[in-house]
Design a protein around this motif. Sequence first.
Motif, PDB file in Angstrom:
ATOM      1  N   CYS A  16       0.836  -1.207   0.000  1.00 16.06           N
ATOM      2  CA  CYS A  16       0.000   0.000   0.000  1.00 16.06           C
ATOM      3  C   CYS A  16       0.869   1.256   0.000  1.00 16.06           C
ATOM      4  CB  CYS A  16      -0.934   0.010   1.213  1.00 16.06           C
ATOM      5  SG  CYS A  16      -2.442  -0.961   0.998  1.00 16.06           S
ATOM      6  N   TYR A  19       2.075   1.738  -3.535  1.00 18.97           N
ATOM      7  CA  TYR A  19       1.027   2.228  -4.426  1.00 18.97           C
ATOM      8  C   TYR A  19       0.668   3.682  -4.120  1.00 18.97           C
ATOM      9  CZ  TYR A  19      -2.818   1.560  -7.706  1.00 18.97           C
ATOM     10  OH  TYR A  19      -3.652   1.650  -8.789  1.00 18.97           O
ATOM     11  N   ASN A  23       1.101   6.510  -7.035  1.00 21.59           N
ATOM     12  CA  ASN A  23      -0.018   7.339  -7.475  1.00 21.59           C
ATOM     13  C   ASN A  23       0.266   8.820  -7.278  1.00 21.59           C
ATOM     14  OD1 ASN A  23      -2.751   5.961  -8.409  1.00 21.59           O
ATOM     15  ND2 ASN A  23      -1.632   4.552  -7.077  1.00 21.59           N
ATOM     16  N   GLN A  62       1.477  -3.253 -19.821  1.00 18.67           N
ATOM     17  CA  GLN A  62       0.634  -4.109 -18.991  1.00 18.67           C
ATOM     18  C   GLN A  62       0.706  -5.588 -19.371  1.00 18.67           C
ATOM     19  OE1 GLN A  62      -0.852  -2.987 -16.024  1.00 18.67           O
ATOM     20  NE2 GLN A  62       0.634  -1.474 -16.746  1.00 18.67           N
ATOM     21  N   CYS A 112       6.673   2.102 -12.897  1.00 22.12           N
ATOM     22  CA  CYS A 112       5.427   1.889 -12.151  1.00 22.12           C
ATOM     23  C   CYS A 112       4.489   0.898 -12.825  1.00 22.12           C
ATOM     24  CB  CYS A 112       4.689   3.217 -11.981  1.00 22.12           C
ATOM     25  SG  CYS A 112       5.501   4.410 -10.900  1.00 22.12           S
ATOM     26  N   TYR A 116       0.869  -2.704 -10.081  1.00 20.63           N
ATOM     27  CA  TYR A 116      -0.485  -3.005  -9.607  1.00 20.63           C
ATOM     28  C   TYR A 116      -0.885  -4.452  -9.894  1.00 20.63           C
ATOM     29  CZ  TYR A 116      -5.409  -2.423  -8.501  1.00 20.63           C
ATOM     30  OH  TYR A 116      -6.656  -2.558  -7.951  1.00 20.63           O
ATOM     31  N   VAL A 120      -1.695  -7.204  -7.072  1.00 20.36           N
ATOM     32  CA  VAL A 120      -2.956  -7.949  -7.046  1.00 20.36           C
ATOM     33  C   VAL A 120      -2.687  -9.450  -7.037  1.00 20.36           C
ATOM     34  CG1 VAL A 120      -5.012  -8.516  -8.405  1.00 20.36           C
ATOM     35  CG2 VAL A 120      -4.358  -6.132  -8.086  1.00 20.36           C
ATOM     36  N   SER A 140      -6.162  -0.407  -3.451  1.00 19.43           N
ATOM     37  CA  SER A 140      -6.548   0.625  -4.411  1.00 19.43           C
ATOM     38  C   SER A 140      -6.836   1.950  -3.726  1.00 19.43           C
ATOM     39  CB  SER A 140      -7.774   0.160  -5.202  1.00 19.43           C
ATOM     40  OG  SER A 140      -7.522  -1.077  -5.850  1.00 19.43           O
ATOM     41  N   SER A 143      -4.320   4.694  -3.678  1.00 15.13           N
ATOM     42  CA  SER A 143      -4.197   5.597  -4.819  1.00 15.13           C
ATOM     43  C   SER A 143      -4.819   6.953  -4.503  1.00 15.13           C
ATOM     44  CB  SER A 143      -4.867   4.993  -6.057  1.00 15.13           C
ATOM     45  OG  SER A 143      -6.275   4.888  -5.881  1.00 15.13           O
ATOM     46  N   ASN A 348      -6.276  -3.212 -18.157  1.00 13.78           N
ATOM     47  CA  ASN A 348      -5.556  -2.089 -17.549  1.00 13.78           C
ATOM     48  C   ASN A 348      -4.718  -1.343 -18.585  1.00 13.78           C
ATOM     49  OD1 ASN A 348      -5.012  -0.546 -15.237  1.00 13.78           O
ATOM     50  ND2 ASN A 348      -3.117  -1.646 -14.830  1.00 13.78           N
TER      51      ASN A 348
END
Length: 404
Positions: A16, A19, A23, A62, A112, A116, A120, A140, A143, A348
Amino acid sequence: MAKQRNYALVLLATICVTYFVENFLRNAAGALTPLLIEELGISHGSMGLLISAFFFVYGVMQIPSGILSDALGARKTILGFTTLTVAGVFLFWLSRSYSLLGVAQFMVGVGCSVFYINAVKLISAWFPAERKATAIGVLSAASGLGNFVAYMGFPLSVQYLGDWRPLYLGMSMLLVANWVMNFRVLRERDEADVDGPRAEGQPIIRTLVATLTDVRLLPLIVGYVLASFSWVFLNWMPQYLIDVKGFTYVNAGLVASAGSIAGIPGCIVVAAVSDRLRKRKLPIVAFSAAYAVLLFVFLSMPSGLPLAAYLAVSFGLTFMVSFWVLFFSMVPETLPPERASVGLGLVNGLGTIGFSVVAPLYGGLVDSTGGYGASNTVLMAGAVAMTLIFAVFIKECYGGAGKE
């Protein structure tokens, strides 16, 4: 079992933090738009390209992100690419030219881009099914905090420190410290421990084609691309408020950050509501419809209204658009396990590429028309079309209900 649960919580906490910082970085250019347009002497369209320098490469990466995750593991992928992010953020901090800022944005976007999906994957391995979506929602939510620090932190940094760079440097140092945390905390877990034996691997091209041609995924791809238009407006909101509503940079940042902070409870509540109802379609339709209504309200608000009115609508706008978190539960529930990672990468990635195209288009329309009417009409049309797609074409997939 208790030891596994405690480890899962520690893992969630450290990713977290990652992230949150990422963000902040992805929204830094948007939050700095009024300053960089003036500092560099560039047009709105050029500023849109600078914002997109991050997002385009982020989107393209991605699918490779999923491949790297399978080849190297989530831990090595996260640690390796975060190193590139660190190099990029220090280049951004040092840069004084448009071209160097663009290179830095590109580097940070690549660094980056893998995080994510790999985060996940780690959550899916360590959290039980009944708490998986909620854990993804908590991740999430970080973010929103990163967005808030960008949109509110930069105006305050300029006001009290005279420059935006001290805040950017501080967040860069936090990322370095967090890299050390991740090095010590993150570890893989064999998927066989959770889901049984691994499926036999398939060539990536065959998997990619099979995923792209799966009609169940198409509404999710199109819907996520249209949902990415909301990121465009968040990035342009401070400049829009300054140009159209006569806001100061601090007040514009305050309104944008109110929306950003809404993403924290928004992601958690939307995911928890979905888990509690045991439904995905109803929440995503309801929240996306509410977002479309609030976007229309925000764009129609007269400039003479109190600041509190803008704060409230901005908060509600981003709270509702937090439905995006459901995609990362819906894709694995819609596709077979062997295609879930590729599906997540496609959704994504294409959504992020959609943003990277629309962001400079938004600024270019402002330059060519001399106002924001045409640009905001594009965003409004996207919000309405997105809601209709969710209502008509999305199938319920909770718990794998959409699988054959």
